[in-house]
Motif scaffolding. Structure first.
Motif, mmCIF file in Angstrom:
data_model
loop_
_atom_site.group_PDB
_atom_site.id
_atom_site.type_symbol
_atom_site.label_atom_id
_atom_site.label_comp_id
_atom_site.label_asym_id
_atom_site.label_seq_id
_atom_site.Cartn_x
_atom_site.Cartn_y
_atom_site.Cartn_z
ATOM 1 N N GLU A 1 0.857 -1.193 0.000
ATOM 2 C CA GLU A 1 0.000 0.000 0.000
ATOM 3 C C GLU A 1 0.889 1.237 0.000
ATOM 4 O OE1 GLU A 1 -3.232 0.202 -0.211
ATOM 5 O OE2 GLU A 1 -3.749 -1.915 0.050
ATOM 6 N N PRO A 2 0.445 2.315 -0.622
ATOM 7 C CA PRO A 2 -0.766 2.480 -1.437
ATOM 8 C C PRO A 2 -0.589 1.876 -2.837
ATOM 9 C CG PRO A 2 0.493 4.512 -1.435
ATOM 10 C CD PRO A 2 1.208 3.580 -0.501
ATOM 11 N N ALA A 3 -1.704 1.594 -3.481
ATOM 12 C CA ALA A 3 -1.673 0.980 -4.810
ATOM 13 C C ALA A 3 -0.972 1.880 -5.825
ATOM 14 C CB ALA A 3 -3.099 0.662 -5.262
ATOM 15 N N SER A 4 -1.105 3.205 -5.653
ATOM 16 C CA SER A 4 -0.483 4.132 -6.608
ATOM 17 C C SER A 4 1.041 4.022 -6.578
ATOM 18 C CB SER A 4 -0.901 5.576 -6.298
ATOM 19 O OG SER A 4 -0.510 5.945 -4.975
ATOM 20 N N LEU A 5 1.607 3.795 -5.395
ATOM 21 C CA LEU A 5 3.064 3.634 -5.286
ATOM 22 C C LEU A 5 3.494 2.311 -5.907
ATOM 23 C CD1 LEU A 5 5.849 4.469 -4.287
ATOM 24 C CD2 LEU A 5 5.257 3.497 -2.048
ATOM 25 N N ALA A 6 2.734 1.251 -5.635
ATOM 26 C CA ALA A 6 3.047 -0.054 -6.232
ATOM 27 C C ALA A 6 3.032 0.043 -7.755
ATOM 28 C CB ALA A 6 2.047 -1.102 -5.751
ATOM 29 N N GLU A 7 2.077 0.786 -8.293
ATOM 30 C CA GLU A 7 1.980 0.958 -9.743
ATOM 31 C C GLU A 7 3.175 1.742 -10.280
ATOM 32 O OE1 GLU A 7 0.664 0.328 -13.452
ATOM 33 O OE2 GLU A 7 -0.190 -0.557 -11.619
ATOM 34 N N SER A 8 3.615 2.736 -9.534
ATOM 35 C CA SER A 8 4.771 3.534 -9.959
ATOM 36 C C SER A 8 6.044 2.691 -9.999
ATOM 37 C CB SER A 8 4.970 4.719 -9.009
ATOM 38 O OG SER A 8 3.884 5.614 -9.092
ATOM 39 N N VAL A 9 6.207 1.807 -9.012
ATOM 40 C CA VAL A 9 7.372 0.924 -8.989
ATOM 41 C C VAL A 9 7.313 -0.041 -10.173
ATOM 42 C CG1 VAL A 9 8.557 -0.897 -7.699
ATOM 43 C CG2 VAL A 9 7.654 1.109 -6.499
ATOM 44 N N LYS A 10 6.135 -0.589 -10.413
ATOM 45 C CA LYS A 10 5.959 -1.513 -11.549
ATOM 46 C C LYS A 10 6.274 -0.815 -12.867
ATOM 47 C CE LYS A 10 2.407 -4.247 -13.906
ATOM 48 N NZ LYS A 10 0.976 -4.621 -13.920
ATOM 49 N N LYS A 11 5.781 0.405 -13.018
ATOM 50 C CA LYS A 11 6.024 1.165 -14.250
ATOM 51 C C LYS A 11 7.507 1.445 -14.438
ATOM 52 C CE LYS A 11 4.796 5.470 -16.625
ATOM 53 N NZ LYS A 11 4.079 6.765 -16.519
ATOM 54 N N ARG A 12 8.190 1.823 -13.339
ATOM 55 C CA ARG A 12 9.627 2.092 -13.431
ATOM 56 C C ARG A 12 10.383 0.817 -13.836
ATOM 57 N NH1 ARG A 12 13.081 5.487 -10.496
ATOM 58 N NH2 ARG A 12 11.300 6.921 -10.390
ATOM 59 N N ALA A 13 10.004 -0.314 -13.280
ATOM 60 C CA ALA A 13 10.658 -1.582 -13.609
ATOM 61 C C ALA A 13 10.457 -1.920 -15.083
ATOM 62 C CB ALA A 13 10.120 -2.698 -12.717
ATOM 63 N N GLU A 14 9.248 -1.674 -15.587
ATOM 64 C CA GLU A 14 8.974 -1.956 -17.001
ATOM 65 C C GLU A 14 9.791 -1.041 -17.907
ATOM 66 O OE1 GLU A 14 4.773 -1.410 -17.031
ATOM 67 O OE2 GLU A 14 4.331 -3.518 -16.515
ATOM 68 N N GLU A 15 9.953 0.208 -17.505
ATOM 69 C CA GLU A 15 10.741 1.158 -18.300
ATOM 70 C C GLU A 15 12.214 0.754 -18.339
ATOM 71 O OE1 GLU A 15 8.027 5.148 -17.358
ATOM 72 O OE2 GLU A 15 9.853 4.734 -16.224
ATOM 73 N N ILE A 16 12.710 0.258 -17.200
ATOM 74 C CA ILE A 16 14.106 -0.188 -17.173
ATOM 75 C C ILE A 16 14.272 -1.437 -18.038
ATOM 76 C CG2 ILE A 16 15.904 -1.175 -15.681
ATOM 77 C CD1 ILE A 16 14.795 0.637 -13.440
ATOM 78 N N LEU A 17 13.310 -2.351 -17.949
ATOM 79 C CA LEU A 17 13.370 -3.576 -18.752
ATOM 80 C C LEU A 17 13.378 -3.245 -20.238
ATOM 81 C CD1 LEU A 17 13.287 -6.678 -18.999
ATOM 82 C CD2 LEU A 17 10.790 -6.539 -18.843
ATOM 83 N N ALA A 18 12.555 -2.246 -20.622
ATOM 84 C CA ALA A 18 12.475 -1.857 -22.028
ATOM 85 C C ALA A 18 13.813 -1.342 -22.574
ATOM 86 C CB ALA A 18 11.392 -0.801 -22.209
#
Length: 329
Positions: free
Chosen positions: A309-326
């Protein structure tokens, strides 16, 4: 020079500068050094002066072996304390190389010359990691006055430009702010303040400030722009910041691997709750400013921290990880 008025003080000065536990000064050495100052005296008078100095509270010891003499047994700052101060000044990025040298010279005077030589021989100053803002003392002093008197300040804020030719040039942006507190964090000095255009707090580095001015205009009460009433609780505020990125403070629940229990307590304090989830994980809830700085901090630990929690922070971490993977695909 009147020997009757100055001899006792000179003996104290000589013992303070040249003597320590490993380097006692003999009576002969003191007589010879006093002679260079134009004072002639006998051994008995040296003993009488040292007795007088001890009677008014100076901690002077006498030794007979391996060398007979006297030394200052204690000073206002002990050797380990001066070592800590020297290390702090040497590593502080917001102090220029020139100011660093000046401060080290002053700190050396707190111990004997022999001790100072040993301390300084171990110091390495990385000039590349130091700022080049020689106004820094003036800036600190003016900001202290502004905070105490609750006045606004105006300055230019410098940022490095980036271009293809790698030219070293900068952009200066004007800021008018209400200053609330100064904090030293991650080897940088920050001003916690409010930009008059907005209703929140921001953090600005002192080494990037130029041409600072104290204004007659009253600063905004910090209660208008923060959760704090009378003044900013700097310790509480910085404990919620990550890499000094400001943001909205929220309750953040983390699921962490057991390997991180020490790091988590080091970062947030030993009193935070640690609740077992399974044999390998625990969870904890902290108050933190949700920001890019917090996202970066979470990602430092890879798969050993999961944001619940919060879900918005979890989403931000997921998005950052996807950007690094890309980037690496």
């Amino acid at each position: 020079m009147s020997s009757s008025k100055t001899k006792t003080l000179l003996i104290y000065k000589l013992l303070n500068e040249y003597s320590d536990e490993n380097n006692p000064m003999s009576t002969t050495e003191l007589i010879n050094l006093l002679k260079k100052e134009g004072i002639t005296c006998e051994r008995k008078s040296i003993y009488a002066d040292i007795k007088s100095l001890k009677e008014i509270g100076f901690d002077i010891e006498s030794v007979k072996s391996p060398k007979r003499g006297f030394y200052m047994a204690s000073r206002r700052f002990e050797l380990p304390e001066v070592r800590l101060l020297i290390d702090a000044v040497s590593s502080a990025g917001f102090i220029t190389p020139h100011k660093t040298e000046e401060l080290l010279t002053k700190l050396e005077s707190l111990v004997s010359k022999n001790q100072a030589d040993r301390l300084v021989s171990q110091v390495y100053i990385d000039s590349d990691a130091k700022c080049d803002n020689e106004e820094i003392y003036y800036i600190i002093d003016l900001l202290h006055d502004a905070i105490l008197n609750k006045k606004m300040v105006r300055f230019k804020y410098r940022r490095r430009n980036i271009d293809r030719e790698n030219r070293k040039n900068y952009t200066l942006k004007d800021f008018t702010v209400s200053p609330y507190a100064l904090v030293w964090k991650d080897d940088h000095y920050y001003l916690i303040c409010n930009n008059k255009k907005y209703d929140n707090l921001m953090n600005l580095r002192l080494d990037r400030m130029r041409k600072i001015e104290l204004l007659d205009e009253d600063a905004r009460p910090c209660s208008e722009v923060s959760e704090y009433e009378e003044r900013i609780d700097a310790a509480d505020y910085t404990s919620k910041m990550f890499n000094m990125f400001s943001g909205e403070t929220k309750a953040v629940t983390l699921k962490c691997h057991l390997d991180l229990r020490e790091q988590i307590m080091d970062r947030f304090g030993a009193k935070i709750p640690l609740t077992a989830v399974d044999g390998n994980h625990f969870k904890t809830t902290i108050e933190a400013a949700v920001s890019d700085g917090l996202v970066s901090w979470v990602m430092n630990y890879g798969d050993k921290i999961e944001v619940l929690e919060p879900a918005s922070l979890a989403e931000s971490v997921k998005k950052r990880a996807e950007e690094i993977l890309a980037v690496y695909k």
